[in-house]
Design a protein around this motif. Structure first.
Motif, PDB file in Angstrom:
ATOM      1  N   TYR A 107      -8.743  15.656   4.779  1.00 42.15           N
ATOM      2  CA  TYR A 107      -7.142  16.383   3.642  1.00 42.15           C
ATOM      3  C   TYR A 107      -6.632  15.680   2.629  1.00 42.15           C
ATOM      4  N   ARG A 108      -5.964  16.357   1.730  1.00 39.59           N
ATOM      5  CA  ARG A 108      -5.298  15.507   1.183  1.00 39.59           C
ATOM      6  C   ARG A 108      -3.943  16.479   0.869  1.00 39.59           C
ATOM      7  N   GLU A 109      -3.601  15.991   0.214  1.00 35.20           N
ATOM      8  CA  GLU A 109      -2.130  16.737  -0.626  1.00 35.20           C
ATOM      9  C   GLU A 109      -2.094  16.992  -1.688  1.00 35.20           C
ATOM     10  N   ALA A 110      -2.914  18.379  -2.003  1.00 36.62           N
ATOM     11  CA  ALA A 110      -2.738  18.845  -3.434  1.00 36.62           C
ATOM     12  C   ALA A 110      -1.776  18.466  -4.391  1.00 36.62           C
ATOM     13  N   ARG A 111      -0.651  19.568  -3.978  1.00 42.78           N
ATOM     14  CA  ARG A 111       0.731  19.054  -5.029  1.00 42.78           C
ATOM     15  C   ARG A 111       1.600  19.485  -3.898  1.00 42.78           C
ATOM     16  N   PRO A 112       2.955  19.422  -4.037  1.00 42.44           N
ATOM     17  CA  PRO A 112       3.852  19.295  -3.099  1.00 42.44           C
ATOM     18  C   PRO A 112       3.900  20.571  -2.202  1.00 42.44           C
ATOM     19  N   GLY A 113       3.391  20.459  -0.926  1.00 38.90           N
ATOM     20  CA  GLY A 113       2.924  21.988  -0.239  1.00 38.90           C
ATOM     21  C   GLY A 113       1.610  22.036   0.319  1.00 38.90           C
ATOM     22  N   TYR A 114       0.992  22.087   0.145  1.00 41.99           N
ATOM     23  CA  TYR A 114      -0.470  22.434   0.438  1.00 41.99           C
ATOM     24  C   TYR A 114      -1.597  20.950   0.275  1.00 41.99           C
ATOM     25  N   ILE A 115      -1.885  21.693   1.251  1.00 38.46           N
ATOM     26  CA  ILE A 115      -3.126  20.895   1.558  1.00 38.46           C
ATOM     27  C   ILE A 115      -4.359  21.179   1.478  1.00 38.46           C
ATOM     28  N   GLU A 116      -5.173  20.351   0.552  1.00 33.53           N
ATOM     29  CA  GLU A 116      -6.340  20.302   0.402  1.00 33.53           C
ATOM     30  C   GLU A 116      -7.874  19.854   1.453  1.00 33.53           C
ATOM     31  N   ASN A 117      -8.647  20.879   0.834  1.00 27.67           N
ATOM     32  CA  ASN A 117      -9.761  20.156   1.315  1.00 27.67           C
ATOM     33  C   ASN A 117     -10.767  20.446   0.133  1.00 27.67           C
ATOM     34  N   VAL A 118     -12.065  19.497   0.408  1.00 30.76           N
ATOM     35  CA  VAL A 118     -12.836  19.643  -0.896  1.00 30.76           C
ATOM     36  C   VAL A 118     -14.383  19.533  -0.358  1.00 30.76           C
TER      37      VAL A 118
END
Ligand code: SF4
Ligand code: SF4
Length: 456
Positions: free
Chosen positions: A360-371
């Motif tokens: 996972y990665r932090e996409a923008r502050p406060g959000y977790i993103e999976n691709v």
């Protein structure tokens, strides 16, 4: 003194010149041959919606069967169909013996066609035998050359048609006409043509006798109630020749006049009066021959007929026996399931592949993103615009690239999808989420696929 000279145990196979016969079963066999050969040579040329109606396009991994386009993901339909075909073979063999061999097997059908050409050029059985045993005269050379030319042309046409089910046949025809065939196309046309020529022209009954595995195990499917071609020994014996109109009973003879017509017409050269033999391909030519003899002798037909062992022993025959009911029940279930699955088949496929580079990665502050990489296959004949959604976690949202998901008919589109959740709304670790892809213009076209989403 002992003779030690080597003794050959090999005996060359004598060529069989089956006599032609007319009758109900001969006509049935010809009708079946015309229908099957007509279908084989004709269907390849049929068009459906501007494309070849039946085409197994291996490079594109798509099978076209009339209005249906099958993708590799649909191959279980093919396996299903093969199971139905195998079970049908069991069912019909248990019911009526080698129906397949006598009327539908490609070896029988093509041998019949090659025999027809042979008769056309060289004449009937006795004439062919005489021609073969005679010296090489001008007439013999002409006839043999004409037969070979016919056989080779027909075999090449067969090879061409066969390849035409895998390469568009009209293009293939154009390549043949301009001598621009590819290497593989040339190889398969020649290979299949040669196999047809060898099997139907020369090997004929040898294939049934020595090469066909079905001939070996089909008897395991027979029982005392299976319909097989049988000689009625109780009625026919003792056999013996006599003149027409003579009283067989007074002569203490059975109905068989020992004319050997049943042997002369047999394509495998056996005598059915010796009982059921594995060489018998159930072509029923001996039934037609014997019926003709019985007509001439003014005796009831059916000395050789389709019958069961039980009937021959004077006992009752049971068609609806447990084994047949089980086969029929399974066949009906499989058939109904196959048709239903085909009708309910969604012309849309979605594959979800997670990006393996990062959990996972932090996409923008406060959000977790999976691709994810999504592979969308539109198996429909029309283009569609789709909406992608995902469920399974609170605040779950999706972003795709391209944003508008539009896929043409029978095309594949690869889409990058980013799933985002607010940090901390779910416990850390892996979660299962569901991706749903739905066509905007048809509510019935939708599919759902699971994926894993990781959060800290
Ligand atoms: S054709 Fe009929 S009558 Fe003639 S030998 Fe065969 S079984 Fe006997
Ligand atoms: S025995 Fe009769 S049915 Fe069997 S192969 Fe010979 S002719 Fe055909």
């Amino acid at each position: 003194m002992t003779d030690t000279a080597p003794v050959s145990l090999y005996a060359a196979q004598a060529k069989i010149y089956p006599r032609e016969i007319d009758g109900i079963f001969a006509r049935l066999r010809i009708a079946s041959m015309v229908a099957l050969l007509g279908a084989f040579y004709g269907v390849a040329w049929l068009q459906w919606d501007g494309r070849q109606a039946v085409l197994f396009d291996l490079p594109a991994r798509k099978f076209y069967v009339l209005g249906l386009v099958l993708w590799p993901q649909d191959f279980f339909f093919l396996s299903w169909l093969l199971i139905i075909a195998a079970l049908s073979l069991f069912f019909f063999t248990a019911l009526a013996g080698r129906l397949w061999c006598g009327y539908a097997c490609p070896q029988t059908v093509w041998t019949e066609a090659f025999l027809w050409m042979e008769r056309l050029v060289e004449g009937r059985g006795p004439a062919r035998r005489k021609l073969d045993s005679g010296p090489w005269t001008g007439d013999k050379i002409r006839r043999k050359a004409a037969k070979q030319a016919l056989w080779i042309a027909f075999a090449l046409w067969t090879g061409f048609t066969f390849v035409g089910y895998f390469t568009p046949i009209r293009e293939l025809g154009a390549h043949v006409a301009t001598f621009s065939l590819g290497g593989w196309e040339t190889f398969w046309i020649l290979f299949y043509g040669f196999a047809t020529y060898g099997n139907a022209g020369f090997m004929r009954e040898q294939v049934c006798k020595y090469m066909c595995p079905y001939a070996r195990f089909q008897s395991a499917m027979f029982d005392q109630d299976t319909l097989v071609i049988s000689y009625d020994r109780r009625r026919g014996e003792p056999r013996g020749s006599r003149s027409r109109g003579s009283d067989a009973k007074a002569l203490q003879l059975g109905d068989c006049i020992d004319c050997r017509m049943c042997v002369q017409v047999c394509p495998t050269g056996i005598d059915i009066r010796n009982g059921l033999q594995y060489e018998c391909i159930a072509c029923a030519a001996c039934i037609d021959a014997c019926d003709g003899v019985m007509d001439k002798m003014r005796t009831p037909r059916g000395l050789i007929r389709y019958s069961t062992q039980h009937a021959m022993d004077g006992r009752a025959t049971r068609i609806a026996r447990p084994r047949m009911l089980v086969y029929a029940g399974i066949l009906a279930l499989l058939g109904a399931g196959f048709v239903t699955a085909l009708l309910l088949r969604t012309p849309l496929e979605l594959d979800v592949i997670r990006d393996r580079n990062a959990l996972y990665r932090e996409a923008r502050p406060g959000y977790i993103e999976n691709v994810y990489t999504l592979r969308i296959i539109n198996k429909d004949d029309a283009a569609h615009e789709y909406t992608l959604s995902a469920t399974g976690l609170p605040t779950l949202a999706l972003e795709t690239e391209p944003a508008l998901i539009e896929v043409g008919p029978h095309e594949i589109l690869t889409v990058t999808a980013r799933a985002l959740v607010e940090d901390g709304v779910s416990g850390g670790g892996g979660h299962t989420i569901e991706f749903t892809l739905a066509a905007n213009d048809d509510a019935a076209i939708r599919t759902t696929e699971s994926g894993r989403m990781f959060t800290p």
